[in-house]
Design a protein around this motif. Sequence first.
Motif, PDB file in Angstrom:
ATOM      1  N   SER A  59       0.842  -1.193   0.000  1.00 54.08           N
ATOM      2  CA  SER A  59       0.000   0.000   0.000  1.00 54.08           C
ATOM      3  C   SER A  59       0.880   1.248   0.000  1.00 54.08           C
ATOM      4  O   SER A  59       1.984   1.240   0.544  1.00 54.08           O
ATOM      5  N   ASP A  61       0.281   5.841  -0.378  1.00 58.38           N
ATOM      6  CA  ASP A  61      -0.658   6.954  -0.537  1.00 58.38           C
ATOM      7  C   ASP A  61      -0.504   7.690  -1.861  1.00 58.38           C
ATOM      8  O   ASP A  61      -1.290   8.584  -2.157  1.00 58.38           O
ATOM      9  N   GLU A  64      -4.207   5.527  -6.102  1.00 57.77           N
ATOM     10  CA  GLU A  64      -5.513   5.047  -5.645  1.00 57.77           C
ATOM     11  C   GLU A  64      -5.466   3.564  -5.288  1.00 57.77           C
ATOM     12  O   GLU A  64      -6.116   3.122  -4.352  1.00 57.77           O
ATOM     13  N   LYS A 109      -1.789   9.893  -7.929  1.00 55.43           N
ATOM     14  CA  LYS A 109      -2.415  11.155  -7.549  1.00 55.43           C
ATOM     15  C   LYS A 109      -1.626  12.353  -8.079  1.00 55.43           C
ATOM     16  O   LYS A 109      -2.173  13.437  -8.216  1.00 55.43           O
TER      17      LYS A 109
END
Length: 165
Positions: A59, A61, A64, A109
Amino acid sequence: PLAPAPALANDDGAHAEVTAGTITVSDAWARATPGAAKVGGAFLTLTNKGDADRLLSASADVSETVELHTHVMDGTVMKMRQVDAIDLPANGSVALRPGSFHVMLIGLKAPLSEGQSFPLTLTFERAGKATIEVTVKAVGAMGGADHKPGHGAMPGMTMPDPAAK
């Protein structure tokens, strides 16, 4: 599971490695992404000094979605495929690198820019979680010098097999 060890900085300012249980995560890097690219890849080395384990997920940040991927040959075309987990042999290592297993960053992002870094958390079946700083290298970076020519496809590309005539 043991708590992740703090990341250690090496001479170039990159974080060298972190440990979770018997697994050491090192050499974490990603390619810079051009312009409006919405996908990127992260690469690293997993060294296991204990019983067999599995990397179950990752994972970050910066995107998405984060998936574990590999490359497979479909006829004469190399394609990426999502995998459920990456096996780590007992007392062995696995290199996630271009043209092989890698961490796919989907729905970025913002572009990944050379020189920046971001945290990536890996979840292992037995060893628990480890978070390492991923250093962003140049767009065409291949990591170490041991990579084969033609296996450096940017995420999302398909490449013909150079061995096929």
